[in-house]
Motif scaffolding. Structure first.
Motif, short mmCIF file in Angstrom:
data_model
loop_
_atom_site.label_atom_id
_atom_site.label_comp_id
_atom_site.label_asym_id
_atom_site.label_seq_id
_atom_site.Cartn_x
_atom_site.Cartn_y
_atom_site.Cartn_z
N SER A 1 -4.94 2.99 -8.88
CA SER A 1 -6.16 3.20 -8.09
C SER A 1 -6.85 1.86 -7.80
CB SER A 1 -7.11 4.13 -8.83
OG SER A 1 -8.34 4.26 -8.13
N ALA A 2 -6.93 1.03 -8.81
CA ALA A 2 -7.54 -0.30 -8.63
C ALA A 2 -6.72 -1.14 -7.66
CB ALA A 2 -7.67 -1.00 -9.97
N SER A 3 -5.40 -1.07 -7.79
CA SER A 3 -4.52 -1.83 -6.89
C SER A 3 -4.68 -1.36 -5.45
CB SER A 3 -3.06 -1.68 -7.33
OG SER A 3 -2.86 -2.22 -8.62
N LEU A 4 -4.80 -0.06 -5.26
CA LEU A 4 -4.94 0.49 -3.91
C LEU A 4 -6.21 -0.02 -3.24
CD1 LEU A 4 -3.92 2.37 -1.70
CD2 LEU A 4 -5.15 4.25 -2.82
N GLN A 5 -7.30 -0.03 -3.99
CA GLN A 5 -8.56 -0.52 -3.42
C GLN A 5 -8.45 -1.99 -3.04
OE1 GLN A 5 -12.19 0.61 -5.45
NE2 GLN A 5 -11.17 2.37 -6.40
N ALA A 6 -7.82 -2.79 -3.91
CA ALA A 6 -7.67 -4.21 -3.63
C ALA A 6 -6.79 -4.43 -2.40
CB ALA A 6 -7.07 -4.92 -4.84
N LEU A 7 -5.72 -3.66 -2.29
CA LEU A 7 -4.81 -3.80 -1.16
C LEU A 7 -5.46 -3.35 0.15
CD1 LEU A 7 -1.50 -2.58 -2.84
CD2 LEU A 7 -1.98 -4.90 -2.00
N LEU B 1 8.59 4.71 -19.75
CA LEU B 1 9.46 3.94 -18.87
C LEU B 1 9.10 4.11 -17.39
CD1 LEU B 1 12.96 4.62 -20.49
CD2 LEU B 1 11.67 2.48 -20.56
N VAL B 2 8.80 5.33 -16.97
CA VAL B 2 8.71 5.60 -15.52
C VAL B 2 7.35 6.07 -15.03
CG1 VAL B 2 11.17 6.14 -15.46
CG2 VAL B 2 9.51 7.99 -15.75
N ASP B 3 6.47 6.52 -15.92
CA ASP B 3 5.18 7.04 -15.45
C ASP B 3 4.29 5.92 -14.93
OD1 ASP B 3 6.05 9.51 -16.13
OD2 ASP B 3 4.66 9.82 -17.80
N ALA B 4 3.57 6.23 -13.88
CA ALA B 4 2.62 5.26 -13.32
C ALA B 4 1.28 5.34 -14.04
CB ALA B 4 2.42 5.54 -11.83
N LEU C 1 4.86 8.51 -10.59
CA LEU C 1 5.93 7.70 -11.18
C LEU C 1 5.91 6.30 -10.58
CD1 LEU C 1 8.85 10.29 -10.95
CD2 LEU C 1 7.51 9.74 -12.99
N LYS C 2 6.08 5.32 -11.45
CA LYS C 2 6.23 3.96 -10.94
C LYS C 2 7.69 3.66 -10.63
CE LYS C 2 6.45 1.94 -15.59
NZ LYS C 2 5.78 1.05 -16.57
N ILE C 3 8.60 4.45 -11.25
CA ILE C 3 10.03 4.34 -10.96
C ILE C 3 10.53 5.75 -10.67
CG2 ILE C 3 12.30 3.66 -11.84
CD1 ILE C 3 10.87 1.65 -13.63
N ALA C 4 10.64 6.06 -9.39
CA ALA C 4 11.04 7.41 -8.99
C ALA C 4 12.51 7.47 -8.59
CB ALA C 4 10.17 7.90 -7.82
N THR C 5 13.07 6.37 -8.12
CA THR C 5 14.46 6.33 -7.70
C THR C 5 15.13 5.08 -8.25
OG1 THR C 5 14.01 5.10 -5.66
CG2 THR C 5 13.82 7.52 -5.56
N ILE D 1 0.83 -1.20 0.00
CA ILE D 1 0.00 0.00 0.00
C ILE D 1 0.87 1.26 0.00
CG2 ILE D 1 -1.56 1.38 1.44
CD1 ILE D 1 -2.97 -1.18 2.24
N GLY D 2 1.93 1.24 0.80
CA GLY D 2 2.84 2.39 0.82
C GLY D 2 3.48 2.63 -0.54
N GLU D 3 3.83 1.55 -1.24
CA GLU D 3 4.43 1.66 -2.58
C GLU D 3 3.44 2.24 -3.58
OE1 GLU D 3 6.48 -1.28 -5.94
OE2 GLU D 3 6.15 -1.99 -3.89
#
Length: 286
Positions: free
Chosen positions: A254-260, A245-248, A36-40, A25-27
């Protein structure tokens, strides 16, 4: 499975799963907050490195675009001034041809000569003031002796686009030098029919030279504009590539957050149930 008050294995497993869900959930929340899905580099070192290299190229192309915009402005100022010089030469021809009339009196010739010299001075003023950001193509780059200005054409600064000088300043008292576009000197006059005839030949050559110079300048300006458009499109394409490459995908996140969040609630309930197992021991000793 044995029942112990010291070790509650189901609770430990439930706690591990709950902690894992909380981490996920934090991720996901971080993806949503940054976009971003890849920020660092920690997220994905290889992809992050590729994206950073592309960002560096995008930044360099920004400098190239600025250089080309400056080139375009210099070219536009030069072409505007050059067109004015061409118009003034057309006006001069009227005065010179009129001065070749053998029937005019001295007063009329003096008046024509005065107008002729006034237009000559105006040509000098136009070429001296045809500058943008310190660059003047029409008077020999302000006397620097350079024959062209080079502008960045690629992000590696290894390729250039050139604007050539088109020296339209009046020839000095010693006459036109090599490559002089306007072959009349600052001291030209219409004092007599003979002198006017010589000036007409110089003027005709000057008009031809100026028109050729403007054509060359226009071709170079068109090349700069075309390349500037290409650099803009290339920058947009690279930015889109970095985004791929990096954008979320925020809809997916949003769907993943609700499931988690559902998993988190179930995990908390499972942990609560597991923590009640030792209470069964009390029942055995009643």
């Amino acid at each position: 499975m044995s029942i112990s008050v010291h070790t509650n294995k189901p609770a430990l497993i439930a706690l591990q799963n709950l902690n894992k869900t909380n981490d996920q959930i934090g991720e996901v929340q971080n993806h949503i907050n940054t976009g971003l899905k890849i920020a660092t580099a920690q997220d994905n070192a290889a992809v992050w490195s590729i994206a950073q290299n592309q960002r560096a190229d995008i930044g360099a192309l920004g400098a190239v675009k600025m250089s080309l915009d400056r080139a375009n402005s210099i070219a536009e100022v030069s072409m505007t001034a050059g067109a004015t010089v061409s118009d003034l030469l057309v006006q001069l021809k009227e005065k010179v041809v009129a001065a070749m009339d053998t029937s005019i009196d001295t007063a009329s010739r003096t008046a024509l000569d005065s107008e002729f010299k006034s237009i000559l001075r105006q040509i000098g003023q136009v070429t001296d003031n045809a500058a943008f950001d310190g660059a003047n193509l029409l008077n020999g780059l302000s006397g620097s002796g350079a024959t062209s200005i080079q502008f960045l054409a690629n992000s590696a600064a290894s390729s250039y686009i050139t604007l050539s000088t088109q020296d339209m300043s009046l020839a000095g008292t010693g006459g036109p030098g090599a490559g002089q576009i306007i072959t009349m000197s600052v001291g030209s006059s219409l004092d007599s029919v003979t002198i006017s005839t010589a000036v007409l030949a110089q003027l005709n050559q000057s008009i031809q030279n100026v028109n050729q110079a403007l054509g060359s300048l226009g071709s170079q300006a068109k090349q700069i504009t075309s390349h500037s458009d290409f650099v803009g499109k290339l920058t947009d394409t690279l930015q889109a590539g970095v985004g791929n490459l990096v954008d979320a995908d925020l809809a997916k996140e949003s769907a993943s957050l609700q499931a988690l969040q559902v998993q988190q609630q179930l995990g908390a309930q499972a942990l609560s149930i597991a923590n009640q197992s030792p209470q069964m021991i009390l029942q055995l000793f009643k």
